[in-house]
Design a protein around this motif. Structure first.
Motif, PDB file in Angstrom:
ATOM      1  N   ARG A 107       0.805  -1.227   0.000  1.00 23.39           N
ATOM      2  CA  ARG A 107       0.000   0.000   0.000  1.00 23.39           C
ATOM      3  C   ARG A 107       0.838   1.278   0.000  1.00 23.39           C
ATOM      4  NH1 ARG A 107      -0.671   2.258   5.248  1.00 23.39           N
ATOM      5  NH2 ARG A 107      -2.513   3.364   4.474  1.00 23.39           N
ATOM      6  N   THR A 108       2.114   1.171   0.336  1.00 25.34           N
ATOM      7  CA  THR A 108       2.986   2.350   0.320  1.00 25.34           C
ATOM      8  C   THR A 108       3.601   2.579  -1.052  1.00 25.34           C
ATOM      9  OG1 THR A 108       4.881   1.027   1.054  1.00 25.34           O
ATOM     10  CG2 THR A 108       3.532   2.059   2.758  1.00 25.34           C
ATOM     11  N   ASN A 109       3.336   1.676  -1.991  1.00 22.30           N
ATOM     12  CA  ASN A 109       3.902   1.770  -3.336  1.00 22.30           C
ATOM     13  C   ASN A 109       2.811   2.239  -4.300  1.00 22.30           C
ATOM     14  OD1 ASN A 109       4.631   0.863  -6.084  1.00 22.30           O
ATOM     15  ND2 ASN A 109       6.409  -0.068  -5.079  1.00 22.30           N
ATOM     16  N   SER A 110       3.013   3.386  -4.911  1.00 24.68           N
ATOM     17  CA  SER A 110       1.985   3.948  -5.794  1.00 24.68           C
ATOM     18  C   SER A 110       1.731   3.060  -7.009  1.00 24.68           C
ATOM     19  CB  SER A 110       2.399   5.351  -6.261  1.00 24.68           C
ATOM     20  OG  SER A 110       3.650   5.307  -6.943  1.00 24.68           O
ATOM     21  N   LEU A 111       2.771   2.381  -7.502  1.00 28.09           N
ATOM     22  CA  LEU A 111       2.598   1.518  -8.670  1.00 28.09           C
ATOM     23  C   LEU A 111       1.753   0.294  -8.316  1.00 28.09           C
ATOM     24  CD1 LEU A 111       3.181   0.812 -11.581  1.00 28.09           C
ATOM     25  CD2 LEU A 111       5.358  -0.217 -10.846  1.00 28.09           C
ATOM     26  N   SER A 112       2.012  -0.297  -7.167  1.00 33.44           N
ATOM     27  CA  SER A 112       1.250  -1.480  -6.780  1.00 33.44           C
ATOM     28  C   SER A 112      -0.229  -1.142  -6.639  1.00 33.44           C
ATOM     29  CB  SER A 112       1.791  -2.048  -5.468  1.00 33.44           C
ATOM     30  OG  SER A 112       1.577  -1.158  -4.386  1.00 33.44           O
ATOM     31  N   LYS A 113      -0.528   0.021  -6.089  1.00 33.36           N
ATOM     32  CA  LYS A 113      -1.930   0.394  -5.908  1.00 33.36           C
ATOM     33  C   LYS A 113      -2.627   0.619  -7.241  1.00 33.36           C
ATOM     34  CE  LYS A 113      -0.835   3.633  -2.917  1.00 33.36           C
ATOM     35  NZ  LYS A 113      -0.921   4.734  -1.936  1.00 33.36           N
ATOM     36  N   GLN A 114      -1.880   1.105  -8.219  1.00 31.26           N
ATOM     37  CA  GLN A 114      -2.471   1.271  -9.551  1.00 31.26           C
ATOM     38  C   GLN A 114      -2.771  -0.083 -10.186  1.00 31.26           C
ATOM     39  OE1 GLN A 114      -3.474   4.097 -11.148  1.00 31.26           O
ATOM     40  NE2 GLN A 114      -2.996   5.107  -9.189  1.00 31.26           N
ATOM     41  N   VAL A 115      -1.851  -1.023  -9.993  1.00 27.46           N
ATOM     42  CA  VAL A 115      -2.052  -2.366 -10.538  1.00 27.46           C
ATOM     43  C   VAL A 115      -3.226  -3.052  -9.845  1.00 27.46           C
ATOM     44  CG1 VAL A 115      -1.009  -4.645 -10.819  1.00 27.46           C
ATOM     45  CG2 VAL A 115       0.363  -2.593 -11.218  1.00 27.46           C
ATOM     46  N   TRP A 116      -3.317  -2.905  -8.536  1.00 32.20           N
ATOM     47  CA  TRP A 116      -4.400  -3.543  -7.794  1.00 32.20           C
ATOM     48  C   TRP A 116      -5.764  -3.058  -8.248  1.00 32.20           C
ATOM     49  CZ3 TRP A 116      -2.073  -2.914  -2.167  1.00 32.20           C
ATOM     50  CH2 TRP A 116      -0.972  -3.782  -2.036  1.00 32.20           C
ATOM     51  N   LYS A 117      -5.829  -1.836  -8.754  1.00 27.65           N
ATOM     52  CA  LYS A 117      -7.113  -1.293  -9.211  1.00 27.65           C
ATOM     53  C   LYS A 117      -7.660  -2.051 -10.421  1.00 27.65           C
ATOM     54  CE  LYS A 117      -6.414   3.448  -7.549  1.00 27.65           C
ATOM     55  NZ  LYS A 117      -6.228   4.871  -7.941  1.00 27.65           N
ATOM     56  N   LEU A 118      -6.814  -2.849 -11.054  1.00 25.70           N
ATOM     57  CA  LEU A 118      -7.261  -3.648 -12.195  1.00 25.70           C
ATOM     58  C   LEU A 118      -8.124  -4.829 -11.763  1.00 25.70           C
ATOM     59  CD1 LEU A 118      -3.942  -3.683 -14.285  1.00 25.70           C
ATOM     60  CD2 LEU A 118      -5.943  -2.200 -14.584  1.00 25.70           C
ATOM     61  N   GLY A 119      -8.215  -5.039 -10.461  1.00 27.26           N
ATOM     62  CA  GLY A 119      -9.092  -6.095  -9.963  1.00 27.26           C
ATOM     63  C   GLY A 119      -8.390  -7.238  -9.276  1.00 27.26           C
ATOM     64  N   ILE A 120      -7.166  -6.995  -8.784  1.00 29.48           N
ATOM     65  CA  ILE A 120      -6.424  -8.045  -8.093  1.00 29.48           C
ATOM     66  C   ILE A 120      -6.883  -8.116  -6.643  1.00 29.48           C
ATOM     67  CG2 ILE A 120      -4.140  -8.811  -7.345  1.00 29.48           C
ATOM     68  CD1 ILE A 120      -2.975  -7.488  -9.813  1.00 29.48           C
ATOM     69  N   CYS A 121      -7.434  -9.245  -6.271  1.00 30.48           N
ATOM     70  CA  CYS A 121      -7.897  -9.514  -4.911  1.00 30.48           C
ATOM     71  C   CYS A 121      -8.651  -8.323  -4.298  1.00 30.48           C
ATOM     72  CB  CYS A 121      -6.724  -9.886  -4.014  1.00 30.48           C
ATOM     73  SG  CYS A 121      -7.225 -10.699  -2.458  1.00 30.48           S
ATOM     74  N   PRO A 122      -9.750  -7.925  -4.926  1.00 30.94           N
ATOM     75  CA  PRO A 122     -10.470  -6.738  -4.443  1.00 30.94           C
ATOM     76  C   PRO A 122     -10.989  -6.839  -3.011  1.00 30.94           C
ATOM     77  CG  PRO A 122     -11.748  -7.926  -6.091  1.00 30.94           C
ATOM     78  CD  PRO A 122     -10.389  -8.510  -6.115  1.00 30.94           C
ATOM     79  N   SER A 123     -11.305  -8.027  -2.561  1.00 27.11           N
ATOM     80  CA  SER A 123     -11.817  -8.155  -1.200  1.00 27.11           C
ATOM     81  C   SER A 123     -10.806  -7.660  -0.167  1.00 27.11           C
ATOM     82  CB  SER A 123     -12.211  -9.606  -0.893  1.00 27.11           C
ATOM     83  OG  SER A 123     -11.106 -10.471  -1.068  1.00 27.11           O
ATOM     84  N   MET A 124      -9.518  -7.814  -0.459  1.00 19.27           N
ATOM     85  CA  MET A 124      -8.468  -7.351   0.439  1.00 19.27           C
ATOM     86  C   MET A 124      -7.784  -6.090  -0.070  1.00 19.27           C
ATOM     87  SD  MET A 124      -6.632  -7.532   3.202  1.00 19.27           S
ATOM     88  CE  MET A 124      -6.920  -9.139   3.954  1.00 19.27           C
ATOM     89  N   LEU A 125      -7.498  -6.003  -1.353  1.00 16.46           N
ATOM     90  CA  LEU A 125      -6.657  -4.937  -1.886  1.00 16.46           C
ATOM     91  C   LEU A 125      -7.425  -3.766  -2.466  1.00 16.46           C
ATOM     92  CD1 LEU A 125      -3.952  -7.151  -3.662  1.00 16.46           C
ATOM     93  CD2 LEU A 125      -4.000  -6.316  -1.301  1.00 16.46           C
ATOM     94  N   GLY A 126      -8.735  -3.899  -2.601  1.00 18.00           N
ATOM     95  CA  GLY A 126      -9.528  -2.792  -3.120  1.00 18.00           C
ATOM     96  C   GLY A 126      -9.473  -1.593  -2.187  1.00 18.00           C
ATOM     97  N   ASP A 127      -9.491  -0.368  -2.773  1.00 16.75           N
ATOM     98  CA  ASP A 127      -9.416   0.870  -1.977  1.00 16.75           C
ATOM     99  C   ASP A 127      -8.273   0.784  -0.961  1.00 16.75           C
ATOM    100  OD1 ASP A 127     -11.675   1.957  -3.277  1.00 16.75           O
ATOM    101  OD2 ASP A 127     -13.006   0.876  -1.920  1.00 16.75           O
ATOM    102  N   ALA A 128      -7.082   0.562  -1.484  1.00 17.48           N
ATOM    103  CA  ALA A 128      -5.925   0.271  -0.626  1.00 17.48           C
ATOM    104  C   ALA A 128      -5.623   1.372   0.383  1.00 17.48           C
ATOM    105  CB  ALA A 128      -4.694   0.009  -1.495  1.00 17.48           C
TER     106      ALA A 128
END
Length: 297
Positions: free
Chosen positions: A193-214
């Motif tokens: 969550r401290t990495n801006s790139l990872s949060k952008q990638v997660w927005k593509l739908g990776i594990c939304p139950s945990m990673l959504g709205d990081a």
């Protein structure tokens, strides 16, 4: 006097005979029976757990397929912790069999995106190879759903895992099973969550139950993540309990879940799946569990 002396000599003769007779009981010979020999050491029983199995079949999900470990959006089975041949990983199969034999005596039946409901079918494929060891790492996709309410119910998770082991036991009664715990998804969120790139990638739908709205830290978001975390812990409890009922099954004792992985162990493309380094760490945990003298607790 003569009679008394004669009688004395007779008594001495009888006494001497008695002494000799007693001595004869302690020695082999005469009419006495030979003493029984002490029994030799009993042969050691064959251990139920073979610490050096000769073949390995892997089942599970994208982690075991090494998805996003080598290239973006693609499996990289050569880097798999379980059966890969990459020198950068030194997979469980390589550590057990050597690199040459690992290529011939290990098989990867895992499927990216698989959930526990898919495990019985994968096991059915694996038993055709008659492996001496089957590795299982699955469950993250059961928790990584669109919403917490869509996660696999614990009872269904248990039923499908039990069905998988029954299928294996019916076909291969002596095949061993290594079961890895489900990784800590909440730690994954906290690391990325401290990495801006990872949060952008997660927005593509990776594990939304945990990673959504990081970035969300409100009560609702925290409750959502805690619910997913609890479900993962429930899954791991099922894996441990069901495995413990099978004398040829070893659970990792929660080692994968408890491993304090950092960003170096995560794919630089999705910050979710293990990198090559992460795959190597998984291989270390599996090898340690399989070759331990006693099951890990």
């Amino acid at each position: 006097m003569r009679k008394r002396g004669h009688r004395s000599r007779g008594v001495l003769a009888v006494a001497a005979a008695a002494v000799l007779g007693v001595a004869g009981c302690d020695a082999v010979g005469g009419d006495s029976a030979a003493p029984s020999r002490a029994p030799g050491p009993s042969p050691k029983p064959t251990p139920l757990w073979d610490r050096s199995p000769g073949s390995v079949a892997a089942v599970g999900d994208s982690i075991t397929r090494a998805f996003d470990a080598c290239d973006v959006l693609s499996d990289c089975p050569e880097a798999s912790w379980a059966t890969g041949t990459s020198p950068g990983v030194d997979s469980l199969a390589v550590r057990l069999l050597g690199r040459a034999k690992a290529a011939e005596r290990s098989w990867n039946h895992a499927v990216s995106g698989a959930r526990m409901a898919d495990l019985p079918g994968q096991i059915a494929q694996a038993v055709r190879r008659k492996p001496q060891l089957v590795t299982v790492l699955i469950g993250a996709n059961d928790a990584c759903r669109a919403t917490p309410s869509a996660m696999t119910p614990v009872a269904d998770f248990r039923a499908d895992f039990e069905d998988s082991l029954r299928t294996l036991r019916k076909a291969l009664p002596k095949t061993q099973v290594f079961v890895a715990s489900v990784p800590d998804l909440k730690r994954l969120w906290s690391q990325g969550r401290t990495n801006s790139l990872s949060k952008q990638v997660w927005k593509l739908g990776i594990c939304p139950s945990m990673l959504g709205d990081a970035d969300a830290l409100d009560t609702e978001a925290n409750q959502r993540r805690n619910t997913v975390q609890q479900r993962v812990e429930d899954y791991n409890e099922v894996l441990e309990e069901v495995c413990s009922e099978d004398e040829r099954c070893r659970y990792d004792g929660g080692a994968v879940h408890d491993y304090r992985f950092g960003t170096a162990q995560l794919s630089r493309w999705d910050y979710f799946h293990p990198s090559v380094d992460g795959q190597a760490r998984l291989a270390e945990i599996a090898y340690r569990t399989v070759t331990a003298e006693k099951p890990l607790t």
